[in-house]
Design a protein around this motif. Structure first.
Motif, PDB file in Angstrom:
ATOM      1  N   GLY B  35       0.841  -1.566   0.064  1.00 44.95           N
ATOM      2  CA  GLY B  35      -0.050   0.275   0.424  1.00 44.95           C
ATOM      3  C   GLY B  35       0.781   1.263  -0.380  1.00 44.95           C
ATOM      4  N   LEU B  36       2.268   1.282   0.643  1.00 44.43           N
ATOM      5  CA  LEU B  36       2.730   2.121   0.660  1.00 44.43           C
ATOM      6  C   LEU B  36       3.565   2.767  -0.820  1.00 44.43           C
ATOM      7  CD1 LEU B  36       3.722   4.012   3.200  1.00 44.43           C
ATOM      8  CD2 LEU B  36       5.289   2.826   3.475  1.00 44.43           C
ATOM      9  N   LEU B  37       3.644   1.643  -1.311  1.00 41.85           N
ATOM     10  CA  LEU B  37       4.639   1.216  -2.442  1.00 41.85           C
ATOM     11  C   LEU B  37       3.427   2.021  -3.398  1.00 41.85           C
ATOM     12  CD1 LEU B  37       7.405   0.652  -4.259  1.00 41.85           C
ATOM     13  CD2 LEU B  37       5.640  -1.251  -4.803  1.00 41.85           C
ATOM     14  N   LEU B  38       1.903   1.894  -3.323  1.00 35.82           N
ATOM     15  CA  LEU B  38       1.651   2.571  -4.573  1.00 35.82           C
ATOM     16  C   LEU B  38       0.683   3.637  -3.869  1.00 35.82           C
ATOM     17  CD1 LEU B  38      -1.429  -0.666  -4.379  1.00 35.82           C
ATOM     18  CD2 LEU B  38       0.080  -0.079  -6.577  1.00 35.82           C
ATOM     19  N   LEU B  39       1.175   3.876  -2.915  1.00 35.63           N
ATOM     20  CA  LEU B  39       0.580   5.769  -2.256  1.00 35.63           C
ATOM     21  C   LEU B  39       1.556   6.412  -3.200  1.00 35.63           C
ATOM     22  CD1 LEU B  39      -0.938   7.185  -0.391  1.00 35.63           C
ATOM     23  CD2 LEU B  39       1.245   7.102   0.813  1.00 35.63           C
ATOM     24  N   PHE B  40       3.009   6.115  -3.288  1.00 40.33           N
ATOM     25  CA  PHE B  40       3.632   6.564  -3.604  1.00 40.33           C
ATOM     26  C   PHE B  40       3.584   6.946  -4.994  1.00 40.33           C
ATOM     27  CE2 PHE B  40       6.581   5.958  -0.059  1.00 40.33           C
ATOM     28  CZ  PHE B  40       5.891   7.531   0.785  1.00 40.33           C
ATOM     29  N   MET B  41       2.827   6.280  -6.059  1.00 42.92           N
ATOM     30  CA  MET B  41       3.061   5.599  -7.395  1.00 42.92           C
ATOM     31  C   MET B  41       1.499   6.874  -7.833  1.00 42.92           C
ATOM     32  SD  MET B  41       3.259   1.656  -7.959  1.00 42.92           S
ATOM     33  CE  MET B  41       2.536   1.880  -9.353  1.00 42.92           C
ATOM     34  N   ARG B  42       0.430   6.439  -6.050  1.00 38.39           N
ATOM     35  CA  ARG B  42      -0.911   7.217  -6.711  1.00 38.39           C
ATOM     36  C   ARG B  42      -0.555   8.618  -6.521  1.00 38.39           C
ATOM     37  NH1 ARG B  42      -4.717   9.507  -7.385  1.00 38.39           N
ATOM     38  NH2 ARG B  42      -7.171   8.536  -7.370  1.00 38.39           N
ATOM     39  N   ILE B  43      -0.015   8.945  -5.425  1.00 38.13           N
ATOM     40  CA  ILE B  43       0.747  11.128  -5.380  1.00 38.13           C
ATOM     41  C   ILE B  43       1.490  11.303  -5.742  1.00 38.13           C
ATOM     42  CG2 ILE B  43      -1.004  10.149  -3.062  1.00 38.13           C
ATOM     43  CD1 ILE B  43       1.797  10.962  -1.570  1.00 38.13           C
ATOM     44  N   GLY B  44       2.217  10.332  -6.562  1.00 38.09           N
ATOM     45  CA  GLY B  44       3.461  10.705  -7.301  1.00 38.09           C
ATOM     46  C   GLY B  44       3.123  12.047  -8.405  1.00 38.09           C
ATOM     47  N   LYS B  45       3.956  12.320  -8.870  1.00 35.70           N
ATOM     48  CA  LYS B  45       4.102  13.698  -9.881  1.00 35.70           C
ATOM     49  C   LYS B  45       4.237  12.584 -11.212  1.00 35.70           C
ATOM     50  CE  LYS B  45       4.896  17.472  -7.578  1.00 35.70           C
ATOM     51  NZ  LYS B  45       4.000  17.794  -6.490  1.00 35.70           N
ATOM     52  N   THR B  46       3.563  11.379 -11.056  1.00 34.52           N
ATOM     53  CA  THR B  46       4.019  10.975 -12.747  1.00 34.52           C
ATOM     54  C   THR B  46       2.317  10.843 -13.379  1.00 34.52           C
ATOM     55  OG1 THR B  46       3.939   8.998 -12.201  1.00 34.52           O
ATOM     56  CG2 THR B  46       5.716   8.958 -12.239  1.00 34.52           C
ATOM     57  N   ARG B  47       2.406  10.730 -14.543  1.00 38.58           N
ATOM     58  CA  ARG B  47       1.152  11.654 -15.073  1.00 38.58           C
ATOM     59  C   ARG B  47       0.458  10.129 -15.546  1.00 38.58           C
ATOM     60  NH1 ARG B  47      -1.238  14.874 -20.007  1.00 38.58           N
ATOM     61  NH2 ARG B  47       1.364  15.749 -19.968  1.00 38.58           N
ATOM     62  N   TRP B  48       1.144   8.878 -15.779  1.00 31.66           N
ATOM     63  CA  TRP B  48       0.170   7.477 -15.847  1.00 31.66           C
ATOM     64  C   TRP B  48       0.044   6.219 -14.847  1.00 31.66           C
ATOM     65  CZ3 TRP B  48       2.738   3.074 -14.881  1.00 31.66           C
ATOM     66  CH2 TRP B  48       4.547   2.920 -15.832  1.00 31.66           C
ATOM     67  N   LEU B  49       1.420   7.057 -13.525  1.00 32.08           N
ATOM     68  CA  LEU B  49       0.985   5.419 -12.053  1.00 32.08           C
ATOM     69  C   LEU B  49      -0.691   6.270 -12.052  1.00 32.08           C
ATOM     70  CD1 LEU B  49       4.622   5.537 -10.993  1.00 32.08           C
ATOM     71  CD2 LEU B  49       2.997   4.204 -12.272  1.00 32.08           C
TER      72      LEU B  49
END
Lengths: 224, 218
Positions: B35-49
Protein backbone atom coordinates in the motif's frame (compact mmCIF):
# COMPACT_ATOMS: atom_id res chain seq x y z
CA UNK A 1 2.24 -20.26 -19.15
CA UNK A 2 0.80 -22.67 -21.71
CA UNK A 3 -2.80 -22.24 -20.68
CA UNK A 4 -5.34 -21.66 -23.42
CA UNK A 5 -8.20 -19.45 -22.34
CA UNK A 6 -11.54 -20.77 -23.42
CA UNK A 7 -14.80 -18.86 -23.15
CA UNK A 8 -16.74 -20.98 -25.67
CA UNK A 9 -18.79 -22.54 -22.84
CA UNK A 10 -20.44 -19.18 -22.28
CA UNK A 11 -22.75 -19.89 -25.23
CA UNK A 12 -24.31 -22.76 -23.25
CA UNK A 13 -23.99 -21.54 -19.69
CA UNK A 14 -24.82 -17.83 -19.79
CA UNK A 15 -28.38 -18.36 -18.43
CA UNK A 16 -26.82 -19.73 -15.20
CA UNK A 17 -25.10 -16.39 -14.68
CA UNK A 18 -28.33 -14.50 -15.41
CA UNK A 19 -30.15 -16.50 -12.72
CA UNK A 20 -27.26 -15.90 -10.34
CA UNK A 21 -27.34 -12.14 -10.94
CA UNK A 22 -31.11 -12.09 -10.36
CA UNK A 23 -30.68 -13.84 -7.01
CA UNK A 24 -27.86 -11.49 -5.95
CA UNK A 25 -29.97 -8.47 -6.93
CA UNK A 26 -33.03 -9.86 -5.13
CA UNK A 27 -31.00 -10.41 -1.95
CA UNK A 28 -29.51 -6.92 -1.92
CA UNK A 29 -32.84 -5.21 -2.69
CA UNK A 30 -34.66 -6.93 0.17
CA UNK A 31 -31.63 -6.91 2.47
CA UNK A 32 -30.94 -3.26 1.63
CA UNK A 33 -34.45 -1.95 2.28
CA UNK A 34 -35.10 -3.94 5.45
CA UNK A 35 -31.52 -3.51 6.66
CA UNK A 36 -31.65 0.29 6.38
CA UNK A 37 -35.04 0.28 8.14
CA UNK A 38 -33.52 -1.76 10.98
CA UNK A 39 -30.50 0.53 11.03
CA UNK A 40 -32.73 3.60 11.24
CA UNK A 41 -34.62 2.10 14.17
CA UNK A 42 -31.36 1.22 15.96
CA UNK A 43 -29.92 4.67 15.31
CA UNK A 44 -33.05 6.23 16.80
CA UNK A 45 -32.97 3.85 19.77
CA UNK A 46 -29.33 4.55 20.46
CA UNK A 47 -29.37 8.34 20.22
CA UNK A 48 -32.94 9.23 21.28
CA UNK A 49 -34.62 6.04 22.45
CA UNK A 50 -35.48 4.84 25.96
CA UNK A 51 -32.55 4.18 28.28
CA UNK A 52 -33.20 0.44 28.62
CA UNK A 53 -32.97 -0.08 24.87
CA UNK A 54 -29.56 1.54 24.42
CA UNK A 55 -27.30 -1.19 25.87
CA UNK A 56 -29.10 -3.83 23.78
CA UNK A 57 -28.56 -1.83 20.59
CA UNK A 58 -24.90 -1.14 21.44
CA UNK A 59 -24.31 -4.86 22.09
CA UNK A 60 -25.99 -5.81 18.80
CA UNK A 61 -24.05 -3.27 16.75
CA UNK A 62 -20.68 -4.14 18.31
CA UNK A 63 -21.23 -7.89 18.06
CA UNK A 64 -22.09 -7.72 14.36
CA UNK A 65 -19.39 -5.21 13.43
CA UNK A 66 -16.68 -7.29 15.10
CA UNK A 67 -17.47 -10.73 13.67
CA UNK A 68 -17.21 -11.97 10.07
CA UNK A 69 -20.35 -12.09 7.93
CA UNK A 70 -19.57 -15.71 7.04
CA UNK A 71 -19.83 -16.74 10.70
CA UNK A 72 -23.05 -14.76 11.16
CA UNK A 73 -24.47 -16.59 8.17
CA UNK A 74 -23.36 -20.01 9.44
CA UNK A 75 -24.71 -19.27 12.89
CA UNK A 76 -28.11 -18.33 11.48
CA UNK A 77 -28.31 -21.19 8.97
CA UNK A 78 -26.65 -24.04 10.89
CA UNK A 79 -26.79 -22.86 14.50
CA UNK A 80 -30.34 -21.56 14.87
CA UNK A 81 -32.10 -24.78 13.73
CA UNK A 82 -30.45 -26.46 16.73
CA UNK A 83 -32.32 -23.91 18.85
CA UNK A 84 -35.56 -24.73 17.03
CA UNK A 85 -35.52 -21.86 14.50
CA UNK A 86 -35.36 -23.31 11.00
CA UNK A 87 -34.96 -21.18 7.87
CA UNK A 88 -34.53 -21.92 4.17
CA UNK A 89 -31.22 -20.98 2.53
CA UNK A 90 -32.61 -17.81 0.97
CA UNK A 91 -34.36 -16.77 4.18
CA UNK A 92 -31.18 -17.31 6.20
CA UNK A 93 -29.11 -15.34 3.68
CA UNK A 94 -31.61 -12.47 3.64
CA UNK A 95 -31.82 -12.40 7.43
CA UNK A 96 -28.02 -12.41 7.74
CA UNK A 97 -27.74 -9.49 5.30
CA UNK A 98 -30.47 -7.55 7.09
CA UNK A 99 -28.79 -8.05 10.47
CA UNK A 100 -25.36 -7.17 9.06
CA UNK A 101 -26.48 -4.05 7.19
CA UNK A 102 -28.67 -3.06 10.14
CA UNK A 103 -25.66 -2.83 12.45
CA UNK A 104 -23.43 -0.91 10.02
CA UNK A 105 -26.14 1.47 8.85
CA UNK A 106 -27.15 2.13 12.48
CA UNK A 107 -23.71 3.62 13.10
CA UNK A 108 -23.77 5.62 9.87
CA UNK A 109 -27.28 7.01 10.44
CA UNK A 110 -26.49 7.77 14.08
CA UNK A 111 -23.60 9.94 12.93
CA UNK A 112 -26.10 11.85 10.77
CA UNK A 113 -28.58 12.23 13.63
CA UNK A 114 -25.90 13.41 16.05
CA UNK A 115 -24.71 15.98 13.54
CA UNK A 116 -28.16 17.57 13.65
CA UNK A 117 -27.97 20.98 15.36
CA UNK A 118 -29.75 21.08 18.74
CA UNK A 119 -31.87 23.96 17.53
CA UNK A 120 -33.68 21.60 15.16
CA UNK A 121 -34.97 19.53 18.09
CA UNK A 122 -35.95 22.67 19.97
CA UNK A 123 -37.69 24.11 16.92
CA UNK A 124 -39.68 20.90 16.54
CA UNK A 125 -40.65 20.96 20.21
CA UNK A 126 -41.67 24.62 20.01
CA UNK A 127 -44.10 23.68 17.22
CA UNK A 128 -45.69 21.24 19.70
CA UNK A 129 -44.40 18.22 17.84
CA UNK A 130 -43.99 15.03 19.84
CA UNK A 131 -40.41 13.66 20.02
CA UNK A 132 -41.35 10.99 17.48
CA UNK A 133 -42.84 13.58 15.12
CA UNK A 134 -39.77 15.77 15.48
CA UNK A 135 -37.57 12.78 14.73
CA UNK A 136 -39.55 11.73 11.69
CA UNK A 137 -40.17 15.13 10.11
CA UNK A 138 -37.31 17.31 11.30
CA UNK A 139 -34.32 15.16 12.21
CA UNK A 140 -34.35 11.97 10.16
CA UNK A 141 -34.67 13.25 6.60
CA UNK A 142 -31.78 15.78 6.75
CA UNK A 143 -29.73 13.20 8.67
CA UNK A 144 -30.27 10.58 5.96
CA UNK A 145 -29.52 13.14 3.29
CA UNK A 146 -26.21 13.98 4.96
CA UNK A 147 -24.99 10.39 5.24
CA UNK A 148 -26.57 9.01 2.06
CA UNK A 149 -23.26 8.54 0.16
CA UNK A 150 -21.77 6.59 3.09
CA UNK A 151 -24.92 4.50 3.31
CA UNK A 152 -24.76 3.79 -0.43
CA UNK A 153 -21.16 2.58 -0.05
CA UNK A 154 -22.18 0.31 2.79
CA UNK A 155 -24.97 -1.24 0.73
CA UNK A 156 -22.44 -1.94 -2.03
CA UNK A 157 -20.09 -3.54 0.52
CA UNK A 158 -22.90 -5.79 1.76
CA UNK A 159 -23.76 -6.74 -1.83
CA UNK A 160 -20.14 -7.76 -2.46
CA UNK A 161 -20.05 -9.57 0.87
CA UNK A 162 -23.13 -11.53 -0.15
CA UNK A 163 -20.86 -13.64 -2.37
CA UNK A 164 -20.42 -16.00 0.60
CA UNK A 165 -24.11 -16.97 0.72
CA UNK A 166 -23.21 -19.48 -2.00
CA UNK A 167 -21.63 -21.43 0.88
CA UNK A 168 -25.09 -22.32 2.20
CA UNK A 169 -26.24 -23.20 -1.34
CA UNK A 170 -28.10 -19.99 -2.16
CA UNK A 171 -27.99 -19.85 -5.95
CA UNK A 172 -26.42 -16.43 -6.34
CA UNK A 173 -23.79 -15.18 -8.76
CA UNK A 174 -20.93 -16.95 -6.94
CA UNK A 175 -22.94 -20.16 -6.89
CA UNK A 176 -23.34 -19.78 -10.66
CA UNK A 177 -19.56 -19.53 -11.06
CA UNK A 178 -19.02 -22.59 -8.85
CA UNK A 179 -21.64 -24.51 -10.82
CA UNK A 180 -20.19 -23.61 -14.21
CA UNK A 181 -16.62 -24.41 -13.22
CA UNK A 182 -17.68 -27.81 -11.87
CA UNK A 183 -19.29 -28.58 -15.25
CA UNK A 184 -16.73 -27.11 -17.62
CA UNK A 185 -13.50 -27.28 -15.54
CA UNK A 186 -12.86 -23.71 -16.69
CA UNK A 187 -12.44 -22.37 -13.17
CA UNK A 188 -10.39 -19.27 -13.91
CA UNK A 189 -12.64 -18.15 -16.76
CA UNK A 190 -15.82 -18.76 -14.73
CA UNK A 191 -14.56 -16.73 -11.78
CA UNK A 192 -13.17 -14.07 -14.07
CA UNK A 193 -16.58 -13.58 -15.69
CA UNK A 194 -18.42 -13.49 -12.37
CA UNK A 195 -15.86 -11.06 -10.90
CA UNK A 196 -16.41 -8.76 -13.88
CA UNK A 197 -20.18 -9.00 -13.37
CA UNK A 198 -19.77 -8.15 -9.67
CA UNK A 199 -17.71 -5.10 -10.61
CA UNK A 200 -20.43 -3.99 -13.00
CA UNK A 201 -23.12 -4.61 -10.39
CA UNK A 202 -21.18 -2.62 -7.78
CA UNK A 203 -20.78 0.36 -10.11
CA UNK A 204 -24.45 0.20 -11.19
CA UNK A 205 -25.75 -0.21 -7.65
CA UNK A 206 -23.72 2.74 -6.40
CA UNK A 207 -24.89 4.90 -9.29
CA UNK A 208 -28.52 3.86 -8.78
CA UNK A 209 -28.39 4.58 -5.04
CA UNK A 210 -26.87 8.01 -5.56
CA UNK A 211 -29.56 8.80 -8.15
CA UNK A 212 -32.18 7.54 -5.71
CA UNK A 213 -30.74 9.93 -3.15
CA UNK A 214 -31.39 12.84 -5.49
CA UNK A 215 -34.98 11.66 -5.95
CA UNK A 216 -35.74 11.12 -2.25
CA UNK A 217 -34.01 14.31 -1.14
CA UNK A 218 -34.80 16.69 -3.99
CA UNK A 219 -33.98 19.97 -2.29
CA UNK A 220 -30.25 19.99 -1.92
CA UNK A 221 -29.91 22.47 0.90
CA UNK A 222 -26.72 24.36 1.48
CA UNK A 223 -24.80 23.13 4.50
CA UNK A 224 -26.74 24.35 7.54
CA UNK B 1 -16.48 -42.92 19.05
CA UNK B 2 -14.81 -40.02 20.78
CA UNK B 3 -16.93 -37.46 22.53
CA UNK B 4 -16.04 -33.79 22.33
CA UNK B 5 -16.46 -31.87 25.54
CA UNK B 6 -16.87 -28.13 25.48
CA UNK B 7 -13.23 -27.83 26.53
CA UNK B 8 -12.12 -29.98 23.57
CA UNK B 9 -14.04 -27.77 21.17
CA UNK B 10 -12.63 -24.62 22.70
CA UNK B 11 -9.06 -25.96 22.70
CA UNK B 12 -9.27 -26.86 19.01
CA UNK B 13 -10.75 -23.49 18.12
CA UNK B 14 -8.11 -21.58 20.04
CA UNK B 15 -5.43 -23.67 18.33
CA UNK B 16 -6.86 -22.75 14.92
CA UNK B 17 -7.06 -19.08 15.95
CA UNK B 18 -3.28 -18.83 15.71
CA UNK B 19 -3.59 -19.26 11.92
CA UNK B 20 -6.18 -16.52 11.77
CA UNK B 21 -3.79 -14.28 13.70
CA UNK B 22 -0.76 -15.19 11.55
CA UNK B 23 -2.65 -14.70 8.29
CA UNK B 24 -4.04 -11.38 9.56
CA UNK B 25 -0.55 -10.16 10.46
CA UNK B 26 0.95 -11.28 7.14
CA UNK B 27 -1.88 -9.63 5.19
CA UNK B 28 -1.75 -6.43 7.18
CA UNK B 29 2.03 -6.03 7.06
CA UNK B 30 2.34 -7.18 3.45
CA UNK B 31 -0.65 -5.09 2.43
CA UNK B 32 0.78 -2.13 4.31
CA UNK B 33 4.12 -2.32 2.49
CA UNK B 34 2.46 -2.75 -0.90
CA UNK B 35 0.00 0.00 0.00
CA UNK B 36 2.86 2.35 0.82
CA UNK B 37 4.49 1.66 -2.55
CA UNK B 38 1.16 2.21 -4.31
CA UNK B 39 0.60 5.39 -2.28
CA UNK B 40 3.78 6.95 -3.65
CA UNK B 41 2.74 5.93 -7.15
CA UNK B 42 -0.75 7.36 -6.56
CA UNK B 43 0.30 10.76 -5.22
CA UNK B 44 3.50 11.01 -7.25
CA UNK B 45 4.13 13.43 -10.05
CA UNK B 46 4.01 10.99 -12.95
CA UNK B 47 1.20 11.25 -15.44
CA UNK B 48 0.28 7.59 -15.95
CA UNK B 49 0.90 5.92 -12.58
CA UNK B 50 -1.95 7.55 -10.60
CA UNK B 51 -4.72 6.36 -12.95
CA UNK B 52 -3.24 2.84 -12.92
CA UNK B 53 -3.29 2.73 -9.11
CA UNK B 54 -6.77 4.24 -9.10
CA UNK B 55 -7.99 1.47 -11.41
CA UNK B 56 -6.31 -1.09 -9.15
CA UNK B 57 -8.12 0.19 -6.06
CA UNK B 58 -11.48 0.43 -7.84
CA UNK B 59 -11.24 -3.14 -9.08
CA UNK B 60 -10.23 -4.55 -5.70
CA UNK B 61 -12.78 -2.49 -3.78
CA UNK B 62 -15.52 -3.17 -6.33
CA UNK B 63 -15.30 -6.97 -6.39
CA UNK B 64 -15.93 -9.53 -3.64
CA UNK B 65 -12.90 -10.67 -1.65
CA UNK B 66 -14.17 -14.22 -2.15
CA UNK B 67 -13.83 -13.83 -5.94
CA UNK B 68 -10.30 -12.46 -5.51
CA UNK B 69 -9.44 -15.53 -3.45
CA UNK B 70 -10.85 -17.85 -6.11
CA UNK B 71 -9.00 -16.00 -8.87
CA UNK B 72 -5.72 -16.13 -6.93
CA UNK B 73 -6.23 -19.81 -6.23
CA UNK B 74 -7.08 -20.83 -9.79
CA UNK B 75 -5.13 -18.05 -11.50
CA UNK B 76 -1.81 -19.09 -9.96
CA UNK B 77 -2.66 -22.63 -10.97
CA UNK B 78 -2.59 -21.53 -14.59
CA UNK B 79 1.16 -21.22 -14.34
CA UNK B 80 1.32 -24.92 -13.72
CA UNK B 81 2.21 -24.66 -10.04
CA UNK B 82 0.32 -26.58 -7.41
CA UNK B 83 -1.04 -23.71 -5.32
CA UNK B 84 -1.38 -24.35 -1.59
CA UNK B 85 -4.36 -22.51 -0.04
CA UNK B 86 -2.16 -20.44 2.28
CA UNK B 87 -0.30 -18.95 -0.68
CA UNK B 88 -3.45 -17.98 -2.57
CA UNK B 89 -4.96 -16.67 0.67
CA UNK B 90 -1.89 -14.60 1.51
CA UNK B 91 -1.54 -13.09 -1.96
CA UNK B 92 -5.22 -12.23 -2.34
CA UNK B 93 -5.46 -10.71 1.14
CA UNK B 94 -2.28 -8.66 0.67
CA UNK B 95 -3.54 -7.26 -2.65
CA UNK B 96 -6.98 -6.56 -1.16
CA UNK B 97 -5.59 -4.91 1.99
CA UNK B 98 -3.23 -2.72 -0.06
CA UNK B 99 -6.13 -1.48 -2.20
CA UNK B 100 -8.01 -0.22 0.86
CA UNK B 101 -4.99 1.15 2.73
CA UNK B 102 -3.77 3.17 -0.25
CA UNK B 103 -7.13 4.96 -0.45
CA UNK B 104 -7.23 5.59 3.31
CA UNK B 105 -3.69 6.96 3.29
CA UNK B 106 -4.22 9.06 0.18
CA UNK B 107 -7.05 10.78 2.00
CA UNK B 108 -4.69 11.49 4.91
CA UNK B 109 -1.99 12.99 2.69
CA UNK B 110 -4.56 15.13 0.90
CA UNK B 111 -5.89 16.34 4.24
CA UNK B 112 -2.59 18.17 4.84
CA UNK B 113 -3.25 21.86 4.10
CA UNK B 114 -1.79 23.21 0.89
CA UNK B 115 0.07 25.84 2.86
CA UNK B 116 2.34 23.15 4.26
CA UNK B 117 3.45 22.26 0.74
CA UNK B 118 3.95 25.89 -0.17
CA UNK B 119 5.81 26.72 3.02
CA UNK B 120 8.21 23.81 2.61
CA UNK B 121 8.69 24.60 -1.07
CA UNK B 122 9.52 28.20 -0.18
CA UNK B 123 12.23 26.85 2.12
CA UNK B 124 13.82 25.31 -0.94
CA UNK B 125 12.96 21.74 -0.07
CA UNK B 126 12.83 19.16 -2.83
CA UNK B 127 9.76 16.96 -3.31
CA UNK B 128 11.39 14.11 -1.40
CA UNK B 129 12.43 16.40 1.46
CA UNK B 130 8.93 17.88 1.65
CA UNK B 131 7.47 14.39 1.87
CA UNK B 132 10.05 13.14 4.34
CA UNK B 133 10.08 16.07 6.78
CA UNK B 134 6.79 17.90 6.38
CA UNK B 135 3.96 15.94 4.79
CA UNK B 136 4.37 12.31 5.84
CA UNK B 137 4.98 12.93 9.57
CA UNK B 138 1.73 14.91 9.74
CA UNK B 139 -0.20 12.50 7.52
CA UNK B 140 0.99 9.58 9.64
CA UNK B 141 -0.71 11.00 12.71
CA UNK B 142 -4.02 11.37 10.88
CA UNK B 143 -3.65 7.92 9.33
CA UNK B 144 -3.26 5.83 12.48
CA UNK B 145 -6.92 5.64 13.69
CA UNK B 146 -8.46 4.63 10.33
CA UNK B 147 -5.60 2.20 9.71
CA UNK B 148 -6.19 0.47 13.05
CA UNK B 149 -9.89 0.48 12.23
CA UNK B 150 -9.25 -1.23 8.92
CA UNK B 151 -7.25 -3.98 10.61
CA UNK B 152 -10.61 -5.25 11.91
CA UNK B 153 -11.71 -5.73 8.31
CA UNK B 154 -8.54 -7.71 7.63
CA UNK B 155 -9.13 -10.08 10.56
CA UNK B 156 -12.73 -10.60 9.41
CA UNK B 157 -11.57 -11.00 5.82
CA UNK B 158 -9.37 -13.96 6.74
CA UNK B 159 -12.57 -15.91 7.53
CA UNK B 160 -13.19 -16.21 3.78
CA UNK B 161 -9.95 -18.13 3.24
CA UNK B 162 -11.66 -21.14 4.84
CA UNK B 163 -13.67 -21.41 1.61
CA UNK B 164 -10.57 -22.08 -0.50
CA UNK B 165 -9.40 -24.61 2.06
CA UNK B 166 -7.10 -22.71 4.41
CA UNK B 167 -7.49 -24.10 7.90
CA UNK B 168 -8.04 -21.20 10.27
CA UNK B 169 -10.71 -20.39 12.83
CA UNK B 170 -13.74 -20.54 10.51
CA UNK B 171 -12.60 -23.77 8.87
CA UNK B 172 -11.99 -25.30 12.29
CA UNK B 173 -15.53 -24.28 13.20
CA UNK B 174 -16.93 -26.10 10.18
CA UNK B 175 -14.83 -29.21 10.85
CA UNK B 176 -15.83 -29.26 14.51
CA UNK B 177 -19.49 -28.79 13.61
CA UNK B 178 -19.31 -31.81 11.34
CA UNK B 179 -17.65 -33.82 14.10
CA UNK B 180 -19.86 -32.77 17.02
CA UNK B 181 -23.23 -31.85 15.44
CA UNK B 182 -23.33 -28.82 17.73
CA UNK B 183 -23.43 -25.91 15.26
CA UNK B 184 -25.03 -23.54 17.75
CA UNK B 185 -22.25 -23.97 20.31
CA UNK B 186 -19.38 -24.16 17.84
CA UNK B 187 -20.31 -21.17 15.67
CA UNK B 188 -21.26 -19.25 18.78
CA UNK B 189 -17.77 -19.81 20.17
CA UNK B 190 -16.17 -19.00 16.81
CA UNK B 191 -18.06 -15.71 16.76
CA UNK B 192 -16.93 -14.93 20.31
CA UNK B 193 -13.28 -15.59 19.45
CA UNK B 194 -13.49 -13.30 16.42
CA UNK B 195 -15.13 -10.73 18.66
CA UNK B 196 -12.31 -11.06 21.18
CA UNK B 197 -9.79 -10.39 18.37
CA UNK B 198 -11.66 -7.53 16.69
CA UNK B 199 -13.35 -5.63 19.50
CA UNK B 200 -10.11 -4.40 21.14
CA UNK B 201 -8.89 -3.17 17.74
CA UNK B 202 -12.18 -1.33 17.15
CA UNK B 203 -12.00 0.25 20.58
CA UNK B 204 -8.38 1.37 20.12
CA UNK B 205 -9.31 2.91 16.76
CA UNK B 206 -12.24 4.71 18.36
CA UNK B 207 -10.18 6.06 21.27
CA UNK B 208 -7.40 7.26 18.93
CA UNK B 209 -9.95 8.97 16.73
CA UNK B 210 -11.54 10.73 19.66
CA UNK B 211 -8.14 11.86 20.94
CA UNK B 212 -7.27 13.28 17.57
CA UNK B 213 -10.56 15.11 17.18
CA UNK B 214 -9.94 16.77 20.54
CA UNK B 215 -6.42 17.72 19.47
CA UNK B 216 -7.71 19.20 16.24
CA UNK B 217 -10.35 21.30 17.92
CA UNK B 218 -7.74 23.24 19.88
Amino acid sequence: MNYQFDFAWLATYWPVFVDGVLMTVRLIVIGGVVGIALGTFCAWARSLGPAWLKPAVVAYVELIRNTPFLIQLFFIFFGLPAAGFRLTEVEAATLAMVINLGAYSAEIIRAGIEATPKGQFEAGASLAMSPIQTFRHVVLIPALQKIWPALASQVVIVMLGSAVVSQIAVEDLTYAANFVQSRTFRAFEAYFISTAIYLGLAILLRFALLRLGHVIFPHKRAAR
Amino acid sequence: MTQFTLMDILRNLVFATQWTVILSLVSFIGGGLLGLLLLFMRIGKTRWLPPVVKLYTEVFQGTPLLMQLFLAFFGLGLFGIDVPPWLAAGIALILWTAAFLVEIWRGCVEAIPKGQWEASASLGMTYVEQMRHIILPQALKVAIPPTVGFSVQVVKGTALTSIIGFTELSKAGTVLTNATFQPFTVYGLVALIYFALCFPLSQVARILERKMNVAHRH
